[in-house]
Design a protein around this motif. Sequence first.
Motif, PDB file in Angstrom:
ATOM      1  N   MET A   1     -19.461  13.220   5.374  1.00  0.00           N
ATOM      2  CA  MET A   1     -18.820  14.006   4.273  1.00  0.00           C
ATOM      3  C   MET A   1     -18.042  13.335   3.357  1.00  0.00           C
ATOM      4  SD  MET A   1     -15.767  16.983   5.541  1.00  0.00           S
ATOM      5  CE  MET A   1     -16.065  18.407   4.924  1.00  0.00           C
ATOM      6  N   LYS A   2     -18.219  13.633   2.439  1.00  0.00           N
ATOM      7  CA  LYS A   2     -17.291  12.724   0.978  1.00  0.00           C
ATOM      8  C   LYS A   2     -15.966  13.741   0.991  1.00  0.00           C
ATOM      9  CE  LYS A   2     -17.117  11.291  -3.606  1.00  0.00           C
ATOM     10  NZ  LYS A   2     -16.746  12.395  -4.859  1.00  0.00           N
ATOM     11  N   SER A   3     -15.007  12.774   0.704  1.00  0.00           N
ATOM     12  CA  SER A   3     -13.483  13.164   1.013  1.00  0.00           C
ATOM     13  C   SER A   3     -13.226  13.229  -0.753  1.00  0.00           C
ATOM     14  CB  SER A   3     -12.743  12.683   1.841  1.00  0.00           C
ATOM     15  OG  SER A   3     -11.286  12.943   1.509  1.00  0.00           O
ATOM     16  N   ASP A   4     -12.344  13.837  -1.449  1.00  0.00           N
ATOM     17  CA  ASP A   4     -11.770  13.677  -2.609  1.00  0.00           C
ATOM     18  C   ASP A   4     -10.617  12.811  -2.316  1.00  0.00           C
ATOM     19  OD1 ASP A   4     -13.450  15.570  -3.852  1.00  0.00           O
ATOM     20  OD2 ASP A   4     -12.013  17.307  -3.244  1.00  0.00           O
ATOM     21  N   ARG A   5     -10.364  11.917  -3.475  1.00  0.00           N
ATOM     22  CA  ARG A   5      -9.174  11.107  -3.376  1.00  0.00           C
ATOM     23  C   ARG A   5      -7.994  12.006  -3.557  1.00  0.00           C
ATOM     24  NH1 ARG A   5      -9.464   8.058  -7.946  1.00  0.00           N
ATOM     25  NH2 ARG A   5      -7.611   6.728  -7.079  1.00  0.00           N
ATOM     26  N   SER A   6      -6.937  11.398  -2.995  1.00  0.00           N
ATOM     27  CA  SER A   6      -5.643  12.098  -3.138  1.00  0.00           C
ATOM     28  C   SER A   6      -4.580  11.265  -2.842  1.00  0.00           C
ATOM     29  CB  SER A   6      -5.380  13.299  -2.295  1.00  0.00           C
ATOM     30  OG  SER A   6      -5.485  12.812  -1.021  1.00  0.00           O
ATOM     31  N   ALA A   7      -3.398  11.184  -3.539  1.00  0.00           N
ATOM     32  CA  ALA A   7      -2.266  10.704  -3.267  1.00  0.00           C
ATOM     33  C   ALA A   7      -1.251  11.267  -3.676  1.00  0.00           C
ATOM     34  CB  ALA A   7      -2.080   9.298  -4.195  1.00  0.00           C
ATOM     35  N   THR A   8       0.155  10.762  -3.094  1.00  0.00           N
ATOM     36  CA  THR A   8       1.464  11.297  -3.279  1.00  0.00           C
ATOM     37  C   THR A   8       2.328  10.298  -3.856  1.00  0.00           C
ATOM     38  OG1 THR A   8       1.204  12.681  -1.326  1.00  0.00           O
ATOM     39  CG2 THR A   8       3.435  12.091  -2.003  1.00  0.00           C
ATOM     40  N   LEU A   9       3.183  10.616  -5.110  1.00  0.00           N
ATOM     41  CA  LEU A   9       3.968  10.052  -5.602  1.00  0.00           C
ATOM     42  C   LEU A   9       5.508  10.575  -5.776  1.00  0.00           C
ATOM     43  CD1 LEU A   9       4.887   7.607  -7.532  1.00  0.00           C
ATOM     44  CD2 LEU A   9       4.446   9.022  -9.503  1.00  0.00           C
ATOM     45  N   VAL A  10       6.344   9.918  -4.995  1.00  0.00           N
ATOM     46  CA  VAL A  10       7.755  10.359  -4.791  1.00  0.00           C
ATOM     47  C   VAL A  10       8.660   9.878  -5.558  1.00  0.00           C
ATOM     48  CG1 VAL A  10       9.767  10.800  -3.183  1.00  0.00           C
ATOM     49  CG2 VAL A  10       7.475  10.912  -2.498  1.00  0.00           C
ATOM     50  N   LEU A  11       9.363  10.427  -6.597  1.00  0.00           N
ATOM     51  CA  LEU A  11      10.446   9.824  -7.541  1.00  0.00           C
ATOM     52  C   LEU A  11      11.859  10.447  -6.699  1.00  0.00           C
ATOM     53  CD1 LEU A  11      11.587   8.433  -9.718  1.00  0.00           C
ATOM     54  CD2 LEU A  11      10.999  10.747 -11.316  1.00  0.00           C
TER      55      LEU A  11
ATOM     56  N   ARG B   1       3.515   7.610 -15.759  1.00  0.00           N
ATOM     57  CA  ARG B   1       2.279   7.841 -16.551  1.00  0.00           C
ATOM     58  C   ARG B   1       1.484   6.387 -16.130  1.00  0.00           C
ATOM     59  NH1 ARG B   1       2.491   9.620 -21.312  1.00  0.00           N
ATOM     60  NH2 ARG B   1       4.807   9.410 -21.584  1.00  0.00           N
ATOM     61  N   ALA B   2       1.975   5.302 -15.905  1.00  0.00           N
ATOM     62  CA  ALA B   2       1.288   4.344 -15.313  1.00  0.00           C
ATOM     63  C   ALA B   2       0.507   4.353 -13.960  1.00  0.00           C
ATOM     64  CB  ALA B   2       1.934   2.883 -15.226  1.00  0.00           C
ATOM     65  N   TRP B   3       1.386   5.269 -13.264  1.00  0.00           N
ATOM     66  CA  TRP B   3       0.560   5.159 -12.055  1.00  0.00           C
ATOM     67  C   TRP B   3      -0.356   6.317 -11.898  1.00  0.00           C
ATOM     68  CZ3 TRP B   3       0.494  10.071  -9.027  1.00  0.00           C
ATOM     69  CH2 TRP B   3      -0.189   9.934  -7.818  1.00  0.00           C
ATOM     70  N   LEU B   4      -0.212   7.410 -12.776  1.00  0.00           N
ATOM     71  CA  LEU B   4      -1.384   8.424 -13.061  1.00  0.00           C
ATOM     72  C   LEU B   4      -2.533   7.654 -13.636  1.00  0.00           C
ATOM     73  CD1 LEU B   4       0.652  11.522 -14.069  1.00  0.00           C
ATOM     74  CD2 LEU B   4      -0.780  11.467 -12.067  1.00  0.00           C
ATOM     75  N   ASP B   5      -2.125   7.008 -14.792  1.00  0.00           N
ATOM     76  CA  ASP B   5      -3.625   6.186 -15.296  1.00  0.00           C
ATOM     77  C   ASP B   5      -4.167   5.344 -14.289  1.00  0.00           C
ATOM     78  OD1 ASP B   5      -2.728   7.376 -17.933  1.00  0.00           O
ATOM     79  OD2 ASP B   5      -1.657   5.404 -18.396  1.00  0.00           O
ATOM     80  N   ASP B   6      -3.457   4.718 -13.259  1.00  0.00           N
ATOM     81  CA  ASP B   6      -4.299   3.743 -12.205  1.00  0.00           C
ATOM     82  C   ASP B   6      -4.941   4.822 -11.514  1.00  0.00           C
ATOM     83  OD1 ASP B   6      -3.238   1.517 -13.008  1.00  0.00           O
ATOM     84  OD2 ASP B   6      -1.726   1.369 -11.626  1.00  0.00           O
ATOM     85  N   PHE B   7      -4.318   5.864 -11.049  1.00  0.00           N
ATOM     86  CA  PHE B   7      -5.115   6.928  -9.980  1.00  0.00           C
ATOM     87  C   PHE B   7      -6.154   7.595 -10.712  1.00  0.00           C
ATOM     88  CE2 PHE B   7      -5.659  11.060  -7.940  1.00  0.00           C
ATOM     89  CZ  PHE B   7      -5.752  10.802  -6.646  1.00  0.00           C
ATOM     90  N   VAL B   8      -6.073   7.951 -11.886  1.00  0.00           N
ATOM     91  CA  VAL B   8      -7.094   8.710 -12.485  1.00  0.00           C
ATOM     92  C   VAL B   8      -8.297   7.714 -12.842  1.00  0.00           C
ATOM     93  CG1 VAL B   8      -7.881   9.890 -14.797  1.00  0.00           C
ATOM     94  CG2 VAL B   8      -5.843  10.432 -13.411  1.00  0.00           C
ATOM     95  N   GLY B   9      -7.969   6.365 -13.084  1.00  0.00           N
ATOM     96  CA  GLY B   9      -8.896   5.492 -13.560  1.00  0.00           C
ATOM     97  C   GLY B   9      -9.560   4.852 -12.247  1.00  0.00           C
TER      98      GLY B   9
END
Length: 70
Positions: free
Chosen positions: A1-11, A56-64
């Motif tokens: 079963m393929k799982s979607d990537r996910s992550a959590t960012l806490v500021l 923004r950099a974290w999102l760019d890394d994640f989406v990339g």
Amino acid sequence: MKSDRSATLVLRVWLESGSDDFRGRLTAVDTTVGHEGGEVTLGVVSSASDAVEAVRAWLDDFVGGRAPSQ
């Protein structure tokens, strides 16, 4: 079963004692099923523009498709 990537960012932000200056810490965790990882501190910030740029950099890394950079 393929799982979607996910992550959590806490500021987390706090005011420095006796001033209106703030500090912030960005922490990321890979929450993808089967690949859960430990917390990674991405950076420490002291301005709103630094915080926005770090997110923004974290999102760019994640989406990339790359792992969050340190």
